[in-house]
Design a protein around this motif. Structure first.
Motif, PDB file in Angstrom:
ATOM      1  N   SER A 107      10.629  -4.836   9.163  1.00 42.63           N
ATOM      2  CA  SER A 107      11.942  -4.944   8.519  1.00 42.63           C
ATOM      3  C   SER A 107      11.893  -4.624   7.032  1.00 42.63           C
ATOM      4  O   SER A 107      12.892  -4.186   6.458  1.00 42.63           O
ATOM      5  CB  SER A 107      12.517  -6.361   8.719  1.00 42.63           C
ATOM      6  OG  SER A 107      11.689  -7.319   8.099  1.00 42.63           O
ATOM      7  N   LEU A 108      10.731  -4.809   6.403  1.00 39.95           N
ATOM      8  CA  LEU A 108      10.665  -4.704   4.946  1.00 39.95           C
ATOM      9  C   LEU A 108       9.889  -3.492   4.440  1.00 39.95           C
ATOM     10  O   LEU A 108      10.091  -3.067   3.307  1.00 39.95           O
ATOM     11  CB  LEU A 108      10.032  -5.973   4.356  1.00 39.95           C
ATOM     12  CG  LEU A 108      10.825  -7.267   4.551  1.00 39.95           C
ATOM     13  CD1 LEU A 108      10.042  -8.448   4.003  1.00 39.95           C
ATOM     14  CD2 LEU A 108      12.183  -7.183   3.885  1.00 39.95           C
ATOM     15  N   LEU A 109       8.991  -2.946   5.238  1.00 43.02           N
ATOM     16  CA  LEU A 109       8.147  -1.863   4.767  1.00 43.02           C
ATOM     17  C   LEU A 109       8.711  -0.536   5.257  1.00 43.02           C
ATOM     18  O   LEU A 109       8.542  -0.161   6.412  1.00 43.02           O
ATOM     19  CB  LEU A 109       6.703  -2.038   5.262  1.00 43.02           C
ATOM     20  CG  LEU A 109       6.013  -3.338   4.833  1.00 43.02           C
ATOM     21  CD1 LEU A 109       4.589  -3.379   5.353  1.00 43.02           C
ATOM     22  CD2 LEU A 109       6.011  -3.498   3.324  1.00 43.02           C
ATOM     23  N   THR A 110       9.404   0.157   4.382  1.00 44.43           N
ATOM     24  CA  THR A 110      10.029   1.427   4.751  1.00 44.43           C
ATOM     25  C   THR A 110       9.404   2.551   3.941  1.00 44.43           C
ATOM     26  O   THR A 110       9.050   2.380   2.776  1.00 44.43           O
ATOM     27  CB  THR A 110      11.543   1.380   4.504  1.00 44.43           C
ATOM     28  OG1 THR A 110      11.776   1.037   3.131  1.00 44.43           O
ATOM     29  CG2 THR A 110      12.201   0.342   5.401  1.00 44.43           C
ATOM     30  N   SER A 111       9.313   3.711   4.556  1.00 46.51           N
ATOM     31  CA  SER A 111       8.614   4.840   3.958  1.00 46.51           C
ATOM     32  C   SER A 111       9.525   5.651   3.055  1.00 46.51           C
ATOM     33  O   SER A 111      10.757   5.582   3.136  1.00 46.51           O
ATOM     34  CB  SER A 111       8.079   5.736   5.075  1.00 46.51           C
ATOM     35  OG  SER A 111       7.469   6.890   4.550  1.00 46.51           O
ATOM     36  N   ARG A 152       0.888   9.087   4.202  1.00 47.11           N
ATOM     37  CA  ARG A 152       1.104   8.461   5.501  1.00 47.11           C
ATOM     38  C   ARG A 152       0.284   7.184   5.557  1.00 47.11           C
ATOM     39  O   ARG A 152      -0.919   7.199   5.258  1.00 47.11           O
ATOM     40  CB  ARG A 152       0.708   9.412   6.628  1.00 47.11           C
ATOM     41  CG  ARG A 152       1.409  10.761   6.551  1.00 47.11           C
ATOM     42  CD  ARG A 152       0.866  11.768   7.549  1.00 47.11           C
ATOM     43  NE  ARG A 152       1.313  11.492   8.921  1.00 47.11           N
ATOM     44  CZ  ARG A 152       2.463  11.934   9.416  1.00 47.11           C
ATOM     45  NH1 ARG A 152       3.284  12.659   8.661  1.00 47.11           N
ATOM     46  NH2 ARG A 152       2.797  11.674  10.661  1.00 47.11           N
ATOM     47  N   ILE A 153       0.931   6.089   5.961  1.00 52.43           N
ATOM     48  CA  ILE A 153       0.281   4.776   5.951  1.00 52.43           C
ATOM     49  C   ILE A 153       0.468   4.116   7.305  1.00 52.43           C
ATOM     50  O   ILE A 153       1.582   4.107   7.857  1.00 52.43           O
ATOM     51  CB  ILE A 153       0.871   3.859   4.851  1.00 52.43           C
ATOM     52  CG1 ILE A 153       0.533   4.402   3.453  1.00 52.43           C
ATOM     53  CG2 ILE A 153       0.314   2.434   4.979  1.00 52.43           C
ATOM     54  CD1 ILE A 153       1.482   5.417   2.915  1.00 52.43           C
ATOM     55  N   THR A 198       0.812  -1.214   0.000  1.00 50.99           N
ATOM     56  CA  THR A 198       0.000   0.000   0.000  1.00 50.99           C
ATOM     57  C   THR A 198       0.847   1.267   0.000  1.00 50.99           C
ATOM     58  O   THR A 198       0.624   2.189  -0.795  1.00 50.99           O
ATOM     59  CB  THR A 198      -0.949  -0.004   1.208  1.00 50.99           C
ATOM     60  OG1 THR A 198      -1.834  -1.127   1.106  1.00 50.99           O
ATOM     61  CG2 THR A 198      -1.770   1.276   1.273  1.00 50.99           C
ATOM     62  N   HIS A 199       1.848   1.334   0.891  1.00 50.75           N
ATOM     63  CA  HIS A 199       2.633   2.573   0.986  1.00 50.75           C
ATOM     64  C   HIS A 199       3.466   2.816  -0.267  1.00 50.75           C
ATOM     65  O   HIS A 199       3.676   3.956  -0.666  1.00 50.75           O
ATOM     66  CB  HIS A 199       3.532   2.551   2.233  1.00 50.75           C
ATOM     67  CG  HIS A 199       4.732   1.682   2.114  1.00 50.75           C
ATOM     68  ND1 HIS A 199       4.671   0.303   2.193  1.00 50.75           N
ATOM     69  CD2 HIS A 199       6.049   1.979   1.899  1.00 50.75           C
ATOM     70  CE1 HIS A 199       5.881  -0.198   2.054  1.00 50.75           C
ATOM     71  NE2 HIS A 199       6.733   0.789   1.867  1.00 50.75           N
TER      72      HIS A 199
END
Length: 252
Positions: free
Chosen positions: A103-107, A87-88, A75-76
């Motif tokens: 660990s894997l979802l970075t903005s 912003r998510i 989504t992000h």
């Protein structure tokens, strides 16, 4: 025991699953071969819905409830490609999902990505935690893809949606997918497959008819084409139906 997030990950070609998940996934797919197409269609719906909400509706905040294991085009990533300042908040109550997510979802540098450990059955806790990252006075896209089917009581599921959507302002939206038994979209094999699932995996799951699923949208304004097989929502004209309904609806 096989777990939904990992089996779903297996069906869409991910690597974050165990042998038990693969065995159960293969058995369910043998009973109900369309399930792989359902998993892919649900993921593709996510992409189209987020792009619509970010690009066409201008929404910059997303509350993704029942995140599942990260894959590609989360989504992000989709939202921040369109608007880097998006912003998510991801919500899940599975420790494995949360470890992978953190660990894997970075903005993007301009935006924010956060993670909430909460159960869909506790909407007040979800709203409280989301409010630490999201401005609930501005529109929020609430993503509930393939999550209400784990709330077995339909009245409780409707109440969850009502309470979460009551906490977000006018102009917010709900994106929803849900499996169905409806034969006209190929769902007649879902009952036996779900019975096997509930005996051999976790958490337990149910499917619902179109009328029951449509009730989750009460008080909201569905975006064209309304509640349809998720594979056909704003998709190519020749897209085949799958036994998983999808819709996006806006809070007036």
């Amino acid at each position: 025991m096989a777990h939904n997030a990992r089996v779903w990950n297996y069906w869409i070609g991910g690597k974050d699953n165990y042998e038990v998940d693969q065995r159960v996934g293969e058995h369910v797919a043998g009973m109900f071969p369309v399930i792989r197409a359902v998993a892919r269609a649900d993921r593709d719906f996510l992409g189209r819905a987020v792009r619509f909400l970010a690009a066409e509706r201008g929404i910059r905040q997303f509350l993704d409830i029942g995140t599942g294991l990260p894959t590609v085009d989360n989504t992000h990533e989709i939202a921040q490609r369109i608007a880097p300042e998006s912003r998510i908040v991801y919500v899940d109550n599975d420790p494995i999902v949360l470890v992978h997510a953190r660990s894997l979802l970075t903005s993007s540098p301009e935006g924010v990505t956060d993670y909430v450990d909460a159960d869909v059955r506790d909407p007040d806790a979800i709203v409280r935690s989301a409010a630490e990252t999201l401005d609930l006075d501005r529109p929020v896209a609430v993503m509930m893809l393939g999550i209400l089917n784990f709330v077995l009581d339909s009245g409780e599921a409707r109440d969850i949606v009502r309470r979460i959507m009551a906490a977000v302002p006018s102009g917010s939206a709900l994106a929803l997918t849900h499996p169905t038994f409806d034969a006209e979209v190929g769902g007649q094999g879902n009952a036996a497959a779900m019975e096997f699932w509930n005996a051999n995996a976790t958490p337990p799951i149910t499917a619902r008819g179109r009328t029951e699923i449509a009730a989750f949208l009460d008080g909201l304004e569905p975006v064209e084409p309304g509640l349809v097989p998720c594979s056909q929502w704003r998709a190519e004209a020749d897209a085949a139906a799958v036994p998983q309904y999808g819709a996006v609806a806006v809070k007036p």
